[in-house]
Structure formats: structure tokens, C-alpha cells
Scaffold this motif. Structure first.
Motif, PDB file in Angstrom:
ATOM      1  N   PHE A  55       4.497   8.497   2.740  1.00 13.82           N
ATOM      2  CA  PHE A  55       4.053   7.182   2.300  1.00 13.82           C
ATOM      3  C   PHE A  55       5.349   6.445   1.958  1.00 13.82           C
ATOM      4  N   ALA A  56       6.275   6.884   1.152  1.00 14.40           N
ATOM      5  CA  ALA A  56       7.915   6.623   0.394  1.00 14.40           C
ATOM      6  C   ALA A  56       8.828   6.021   2.446  1.00 14.40           C
ATOM      7  N   ASN A  57       8.270   7.122   2.792  1.00 13.76           N
ATOM      8  CA  ASN A  57       9.227   6.882   4.428  1.00 13.76           C
ATOM      9  C   ASN A  57       8.463   5.817   5.126  1.00 13.76           C
ATOM     10  N   LYS A  58       7.197   6.316   5.072  1.00  7.38           N
ATOM     11  CA  LYS A  58       6.578   4.985   5.726  1.00  7.38           C
ATOM     12  C   LYS A  58       6.492   3.297   5.694  1.00  7.38           C
ATOM     13  N   PHE A  88       1.043  -1.137   0.035  1.00  9.73           N
ATOM     14  CA  PHE A  88       0.249   0.324   0.085  1.00  9.73           C
ATOM     15  C   PHE A  88       0.821   1.177   0.061  1.00  9.73           C
ATOM     16  N   TYR A  89       2.019   1.480   1.001  1.00  9.22           N
ATOM     17  CA  TYR A  89       2.458   2.586   0.587  1.00  9.22           C
ATOM     18  C   TYR A  89       3.542   3.462  -0.056  1.00  9.22           C
ATOM     19  N   SER A  90       4.291   2.231  -0.740  1.00  3.29           N
ATOM     20  CA  SER A  90       5.327   1.880  -1.845  1.00  3.29           C
ATOM     21  C   SER A  90       4.213   2.466  -3.528  1.00  3.29           C
ATOM     22  N   TYR A  91       2.950   1.935  -2.812  1.00  2.00           N
ATOM     23  CA  TYR A  91       1.981   2.524  -4.213  1.00  2.00           C
ATOM     24  C   TYR A  91       1.092   3.614  -4.417  1.00  2.00           C
ATOM     25  N   ILE A  92       1.552   3.880  -2.964  1.00  2.00           N
ATOM     26  CA  ILE A  92      -0.017   5.142  -3.500  1.00  2.00           C
ATOM     27  C   ILE A  92       1.911   5.988  -2.712  1.00  2.00           C
ATOM     28  N   ASN A 101       3.367  14.328  -8.554  1.00  3.12           N
ATOM     29  CA  ASN A 101       3.788  15.820  -8.353  1.00  3.12           C
ATOM     30  C   ASN A 101       3.452  16.125  -6.919  1.00  3.12           C
ATOM     31  N   ASP A 102       2.815  15.314  -6.354  1.00  2.00           N
ATOM     32  CA  ASP A 102       2.279  15.469  -4.966  1.00  2.00           C
ATOM     33  C   ASP A 102       3.957  15.097  -4.185  1.00  2.00           C
ATOM     34  N   PHE A 103       4.966  16.038  -4.295  1.00  2.00           N
ATOM     35  CA  PHE A 103       5.977  15.469  -3.635  1.00  2.00           C
ATOM     36  C   PHE A 103       5.776  15.047  -1.862  1.00  2.00           C
ATOM     37  N   ASP A 104       5.021  16.218  -1.535  1.00  2.86           N
ATOM     38  CA  ASP A 104       5.350  16.033  -0.095  1.00  2.86           C
ATOM     39  C   ASP A 104       4.599  14.379   0.332  1.00  2.86           C
ATOM     40  N   GLN A 105       3.539  14.191  -0.022  1.00  2.00           N
ATOM     41  CA  GLN A 105       2.476  13.475  -0.025  1.00  2.00           C
ATOM     42  C   GLN A 105       3.894  12.009  -0.396  1.00  2.00           C
ATOM     43  N   HIS A 130      11.290  -7.888  -2.728  1.00  2.00           N
ATOM     44  CA  HIS A 130       9.760  -8.659  -2.514  1.00  2.00           C
ATOM     45  C   HIS A 130       9.581  -7.434  -3.351  1.00  2.00           C
ATOM     46  N   LYS A 131       8.382  -8.256  -4.188  1.00  2.00           N
ATOM     47  CA  LYS A 131       7.822  -6.962  -5.853  1.00  2.00           C
ATOM     48  C   LYS A 131       8.468  -5.411  -5.628  1.00  2.00           C
ATOM     49  N   SER A 132       7.631  -4.981  -4.508  1.00  2.00           N
ATOM     50  CA  SER A 132       6.985  -3.482  -3.814  1.00  2.00           C
ATOM     51  C   SER A 132       8.319  -2.484  -3.624  1.00  2.00           C
ATOM     52  N   PHE A 133       9.467  -3.653  -3.701  1.00  2.00           N
ATOM     53  CA  PHE A 133      10.997  -2.718  -3.346  1.00  2.00           C
ATOM     54  C   PHE A 133      11.097  -2.075  -4.529  1.00  2.00           C
ATOM     55  N   ALA A 134      11.758  -2.753  -6.291  1.00  2.00           N
ATOM     56  CA  ALA A 134      11.559  -2.385  -6.295  1.00  2.00           C
ATOM     57  C   ALA A 134      10.972  -0.618  -7.197  1.00  2.00           C
ATOM     58  N   TYR A 135       9.746  -0.788  -6.587  1.00  2.00           N
ATOM     59  CA  TYR A 135       8.620   0.416  -6.906  1.00  2.00           C
ATOM     60  C   TYR A 135       8.730   2.017  -6.127  1.00  2.00           C
ATOM     61  N   LEU A 136       9.533   1.230  -4.585  1.00  2.00           N
ATOM     62  CA  LEU A 136       9.642   2.016  -3.570  1.00  2.00           C
ATOM     63  C   LEU A 136      11.009   2.789  -3.876  1.00  2.00           C
ATOM     64  N   TYR A 137      11.691   1.813  -3.877  1.00  2.00           N
ATOM     65  CA  TYR A 137      13.418   2.394  -4.282  1.00  2.00           C
ATOM     66  C   TYR A 137      13.406   3.281  -5.297  1.00  2.00           C
TER      67      TYR A 137
END
Ligand code: GTP
Length: 638
Positions: free
Chosen positions: A315-318, A295-299, A307-311, A329-336
Motif C-alpha cells: 500500500f505504501a508503494n501504491k 486511504f493507501y497511506s493510512y492502510i 507487523n504485516d510488512f508485505d501489505q 499533503h498531511k498524508s505525506f508525513a504518515y506515508l514517508y
């Protein structure tokens, strides 16, 4: 519910474009401590008194305890472990069947408590059991374990024997379990069409709501991969509803995160947020790291692209703060990727580089997994067609893919090194490479859609005859193997030429579209219906024989006749003739099925039209049938 049903699906990874890990999530769910959907605290064994008395347990008592442990094996691990221990102490008193069930439970419990080796070893012992049910259950559970661990090669090796043995099984639910796990395998290998064919063989009559949830999830995963969310929206949403109603909130939310991932891959960022945000608090309440990470990575990714960098940063920090002990984990690629892009945008170049390194690490594992998947696919196709030609082609493709990945890695490493030396140069080069990659991806996308379009009828958006026959070949083959019946209806508009002349071609087009929609509603899967000629349609009915097919044909005729109101045709009624045959009449051969239903249609036309004719043996002109397309010969030879 067996381990087979303990699982759920993850979606397409940007780099591997496949689903994996979600079964891990479902499995690990059971490892959660006390959770809202665990019965850990509630169950007091009805057999406790019976166990605690010092009297020896009767055969029926042991059966009752085994049944109880099977029932609660995933929802109440502690209690089931206690029963297992109790029964293990008196194992010599147990019958052969009871010993098998105890071994299965012990293996199941071992896996849940992290002892994978013991679980696999016990299932392997079970595979040699004298009892067919034990062997089938052990093999399907083992297959599932291999898939959870993304060991597609080992999993694929189990399938031929498993399917062969399942043919002899009469328990419909166990059969369903096997088909579902085989469907899982094919979805993992990016072959959702085959997965859906196996799912069409599942008999859900005695399913509990919970079983439906897994069945729907499996279907949704394959459909998401094959047609996309927008095409199958209501079906997939229904999947999440079925899971929520059955209390399977984790499954429901995993499916939601899969949909979101699919939408992100389609660059539908706002839609992805619209789906994720309303479910966020519920997903957080489940308190399950894998799910929260999704959830957090995709959000974060969706916000970044909007372009909402604050949000995005929030969520990336979470996501980053979630403690994940696994390497991939497949979300890792999106997150990083998002974190790196984000810090680049925010001007933190050092951090951007740091995250780029992590991202690259994750990518390396993703490519390994993909390579294994490709090999397994080659193995599966080799088994399915038994043709060296196909196998060689796939191996060649695999080699080419491997070479491409290696080259991509080389380039990436080169740029990372250069980044350290000259950042401006690096930025320019990254820009050029991005443009190049986008063009290549765009071209590929164009190629794929153009190819797909060739197989779709542009007017009705149904598959054309070639595509229909291609897919039906597999369906007929599998139904033959599992001795269930399929029925083919060929529907032809009566005097369509006259209709065009009287009402105009535009009305004719409208009529074709409306008939397409009616038939689509009768099809179990999108590929079961096609516009197979100018004014002709084909409809394949699953697990239906010709007699039932006649009833469906009558309803279709009625619905089509009612179209004259919708088309404002005054007194003119649209009639269709329908020819029918089934796999029993046509000896389970697709060639005969196509030929026989067309023959029956001819008979309907000869008798004045607006008729339904079922093929019978007096209409023997099979020898006249010619395979028009040599490309399909290999299918008919099967
Ligand atoms: N409106 C429209 N007409 C089409 C399309 N494709 C083919 N046709 C017309 O469909 C008609 C098919 O004619 P026939 O094959 O003789 O079939 P029929 O008139 O229904 O005769 P019977 O099947 O024997 O009842 C031809 O007039 C074609 O021009 C299309 O996409 N739209």
C-alpha cells in the motif's frame, strides 16, 4: 450550494494535530473530469431554446438562467461556464442584483478552473456591493477560500465583519452557510467547542439532503476532534451514511479516512483497517488522488504497526505512485515515516535514509502551517475576549512552541548528519530519543487526561459544574448575539438523602448514573448537560424557550419516575423537582440564567417537590446571587 458548502474536512495531523486540506479535496472534486457523481453529461439546459432564440432575454429569462447556473455550478462546470459567458455578453442589461450574481458565478467558476487570483479579486469587488446578501456571500466564500489555502490569518480577519453583517441577514440558509464556514475556521484552529456552538445556531429546516451531508461532516469533524471517534461513533457514522444517501460519496469517504487517521493517532490500528478496508474499492472507484493517497497511506501505516510488512509495502508503494503535484499533503508525513520505518525494518538502510529526508521536508511544511494556525488562534482569541492578557498569553505560547520546533529541527538535522557518519551510533541515539519522546508524550497525555478528568464527574461521566458553566458562557454569548433563545433546566432529586438511607448508596449511585443517561439524550451537545451538584443536574436546551422547556421537563420527570422499575424499587417512585429559566426571562445573562433557574427550583421544592417551576419576575432575589468562582468573572463581564 455555495463554495462554502463545497468543502469537507480532513483530520488531525500527527504533527499539527489539526484538520486541513479537506476543503481543497471537496473543491477539487469539482475539477474531476467526468465522474460518477457529475451531472456533466446529463444536463440539457431547459433554457437552451430560450437562449438560442435571437429574441432579447427578458428580466425573468435572465433570472431563470442565473438560477440554473447557480444550481449546476459545481456539478456541471461546462454548462454553467456557457451560461456565464452568455450573460456576460449582455451584462449592461442586467439589474444590479443580477450583475452581483453573475460576478459570484464568474468567481466561482474561476476558482474551479484554477484561476485563484481572479476568484479572489472578484469576491473582493463583491464585498463592496450595495446588497447585503452579496456582501455576506462574498465574504463567507472568501473565508472558505482562505481556509482551503490554510491562510488562517487572512481568514480570521474577515470573521468579525462577516458575523456582524450576517446578523442582519434573514435568509436562514445563507446564515447557516456562514455559521458552517465559521465552524470550519474554529475546527481548523483546534477549537471544536466554539465550532459546535456555531453549528448549534444553524437552522437546518429547509436543508436539502446534500446540505445535511456538509452540515453533518462539519459536526463530525468537530466532534471527532473534541471527543474522539469512540465517544461519538454513532453520530459520526451517521454522518457518512447521510453523505452516502445524498450521493456525496467523496465526502463520505473523506470522513472515513479522517476517522481512520484519528484511530491511527490513537494507535487503534486494527480498528482503522476495519474501517478503511471495506470502503477501499468504493474509494478507489471515485478515482480522486487526494482520497486514494489518504486511504493507501493510512492502510500502509496501520499494517506496518501490525507487523504485516508485505501489505504495508504494497500500500505504501501504491500511495507513492500517486502523482501529487502539491508540496504538502498531511498524508505525506504518515506515508514517508512509514516508508522510512519499513525500509529500516527490511534492512534497506539507504532507502530508509532517503525517505527520512523526504519525511523531514514534509515535516518542515507541516510546522509552518501549525505556526500560522497558532498565530491565527491568538488573533481569534484576542478578538473574542478583547483582553490583552489572553492575547499575550497566546503569543507567549506561540513563541514557546516556535522555539520548541526550532530546537526539534536542530536535533533532527544533527542526527541526520550523524547518520551518514556512523549508523550504529545513529541507531542507538534514535532509540534513546524515541524513548525520551515517548515518555514526554506519555507524560503530556497523562497531564491532559488528568486535567480533563478533573472536569468530568467520575460517576455519571458528565461534565461538572465548572466545565459546564465555562462552556455555557460561550453558548449564551453567541445566542445573545444571534437573538435566539436558550433554556436552562436544573433538575434536583427529591429527598435523595432518604433514598440513600432506604435503598443504600450503591442504588443511589446507580440512580444518578441513569438520570445522567436520560438527560444526555435530551442534550444537543455533550457539554449541554452536567452534574452540577450532589443530586443536581443542569441541562441547556438549544433554541428552546421556557414554555417548550416545561414540556421537556415533564417528559424528563416521567422518564425518571419510570426508573423505579429498572432499579427494582417496588412501590417507591423517584421524584425530581425542576427549575426553569430561559435567556429572555434572564436577560441573556448566564449569571441570571443560573441564578433564576435555581430560584425556580427552590420554589418547586418549597411547594412540596415533584414540581416544575418556571422563573418569573416575582422571584426577585438576584442581588443575593454571588459569583463563587472568580475565575469565571471575565465571562460574566462579557
Ligand atoms: N449515592 C450517592 N449519594 C450522594 C452522592 N453525592 C452526594 N450524595 C448524597 O446526596 C444527599 C443530598 O442530600 P440533600 O442535599 O439534603 O438533598 P435531598 O435529600 O435530596 O433533599 P431535597 O433536595 O431538599 O429534596 C446527601 O445525603 C449526600 O450524602 C453520590 O455520589 N452518590
Amino acid at each position: 450550494m455555495s463554495i462554502v458548502r463545497l468543502t469537507n474536512k480532513q483530520g488531525t495531523c500527527r504533527f499539527t494535530s489539526a484538520y486541513f486540506l479537506c476543503f481543497t479535496i471537496m473543491l477539487l472534486l469539482t475539477l474531476l473530469p467526468v465522474s460518477s457523481f457529475s451531472a456533466e453529461n446529463q444536463t440539457v439546459s431547459p433554457n437552451k431554446n430560450l437562449e438560442q432564440s435571437n429574441l432579447p432575454l427578458s428580466f425573468a429569462d435572465i433570472d431563470a438562467l442565473l438560477a440554473q447556473a447557480l444550481e449546476i455550478k459545481s456539478s456541471n462546470k461546462k454548462e454553467s461556464a456557457r451560461i456565464i459567458k452568455k450573460l456576460a455578453a449582455i451584462e449592461p442589461q442586467l439589474s444590479y442584483r443580477q450583475q452581483g450574481e453573475l460576478t459570484y458565478l464568474t468567481a466561482y467558476n474561476a476558482y474551479l478552473t484554477g484561476d485563484r487570483h481572479k476568484a479572489v479579486a472578484l469576491h473582493k469587488v463583491m464585498q463592496d456591493s450595495k446588497l447585503l446578501l452579496h456582501r455576506v456571500r462574498a465574504s463567507s466564500t472568501l473565508l472558505n477560500l482562505y481556509l482551503i489555502e490554510q491562510n488562517y490569518i487572512m481568514g480570521g480577519k474577515l470573521i468579525p465583519l462577516l458575523l456582524e453583517e450576517t446578523e442582519k441577514v434573514t435568509d436562514a440558509n445563507l446564515k447557516g452557510d456562514v455559521f458552517e464556514v465559521v465552524a470550519y475556521y474554529y475546527t481548523e484552529l483546534n477549537q471544536p467547542e466554539i465550532a459546535l456552538t456555531y453549528l448549534s445556531l444553524v437552522n437546518t429546516e429547509s436543508y436539502l439532503p446534500r446540505d445535511y451531508c456538509y452540515y453533518y461532516n462539519r459536526n463530525s469533524a468537530a466532534k471527532l476532534q473534541l471527543y474522539g471517534y469512540l465517544a461519538e461513533q454513532s453520530f459520526i457514522n451517521n454522518g457518512t451514511k447521510v453523505c452516502e444517501q445524498a450521493g456525496e460519496f467523496l465526502s463520505a469517504n473523506i470522513l472515513i479516512s479522517e476517522i481512520a487517521l484519528h484511530l491511527i493517532d490513537q494507535q487503534e490500528y486494527q480498528l482503522a483497517l476495519d474501517i478503511l478496508l471495506p470502503k477501499l474499492s468504493k474509494a478507489e472507484a471515485i478515482n480522486y488522488n487526494n482520497l486514494s493517497l489518504n486511504f493507501y497511506s493510512y492502510i500502509a501505516t496501520a499494517y506496518f504497526h501490525l507487523n504485516d510488512f508485505d501489505q504495508a509495502l504494497l500500500f505504501a508503494n501504491k500511495a507513492e505512485n500517486i502523482n501529487m503535484p502539491i508540496k504538502y499533503h498531511k498524508s505525506f508525513a504518515y506515508l514517508y515515516a512509514t516508508l522510512s520505518d519499513l525500509h529500516f525494518e527490511l534492512g534497506n538502510n539507504d532507502k530508509a535514509l532517503e525517505y527520512l529526508y523526504v519525511y523531514q521536508d514534509k515535516l518542515a511544511v507541516a510546522l509552518d502551517v501549525e505556526q500560522q494556525r497558532q498565530l491565527a488562534r491568538a488573533q481569534a482569541d484576542h478578538y473574542a475576549y478583547g483582553k490583552y492578557r489572553v492575547r499575550d498569553k497566546l503569543i507567549k505560547e506561540t513563541d514557546q512552541a516556535e522555539a520548541k520546533y526550532k530546537a526539534a529541527f536542530g536535533i533532527m538535522m544533527g542526527y541526520i548528519n550523524k547518520f551518514e557518519n556512523g549508523r550504529i551510533l545513529f541507531a542507538v541515539q534514535v532509540f534513546i530519543i524515541t524513548i525520551l519522546c515517548c515518555s514526554i508524550l506519555g507524560l503530556r497525555h497523562f497531564q491532559i487526561t488528568a486535567n480533563e478528568k478533573n472536569r468530568l464527574d467520575p460517576l455519571t461521566k458528565l461534565f461538572n459544574r465548572q466545565r459546564f458553566v465555562d462552556l455555557a458562557a460561550n453558548t449564551v454569548y453567541l445566542h445573545k448575539k444571534w437573538t435566539s433563545t436558550l433554556t436552562l433546566l436544573v433538575i434536583n432529586i427529591d429527598n435523595f438523602r432518604g433514598f440513600n438511607q432506604q435503598h443504600g448508596c450503591e442504588k443511589g449511585d446507580e440512580l444518578l448514573k441513569l438520570i445522567g443517561q436520560i438527560l444526555h439524550n435530551y442534550a444537543f451537545r455533550v457539554e449541554d448537560v452536567a452534574r452540577s451538584g450532589a443530586d443536581e443536574f443542569s441541562l441547556l436546551l438549544q433554541t428552546t424557550d421556557a414554555q417548550e422547556g416545561i414540556e421537556v421537563a415533564k417528559q424528563i420527570q416521567m422518564e425518571i419516575a419510570q426508573l423505579s422499575d429498572e432499579l427494582k424499587l417496588k412501590d417507591d417512585i423517584v421524584n425530581v423537582s425542576i427549575g426553569i429559566s430561559d435567556t429572555v426571562l434572564s436577560e441573556s445573562s448566564l449569571k441570571y440564567l443560573l441564578c433564576d433557574s435555581s430560584r425556580a427550583l427552590r420554589e418547586a421544592k418549597k411547594n412540596g417537590g415533584n414540581k416544575i417551576f418556571c422563573f418569573d419576575r416575582t422571584m426577585t432575589d438576584r442581588e443575593k446571587y454571588k459569583i463563587e468562582d472568580d475565575g469565571l468573572k471575565y465571562i460574566f463581564e462579557k
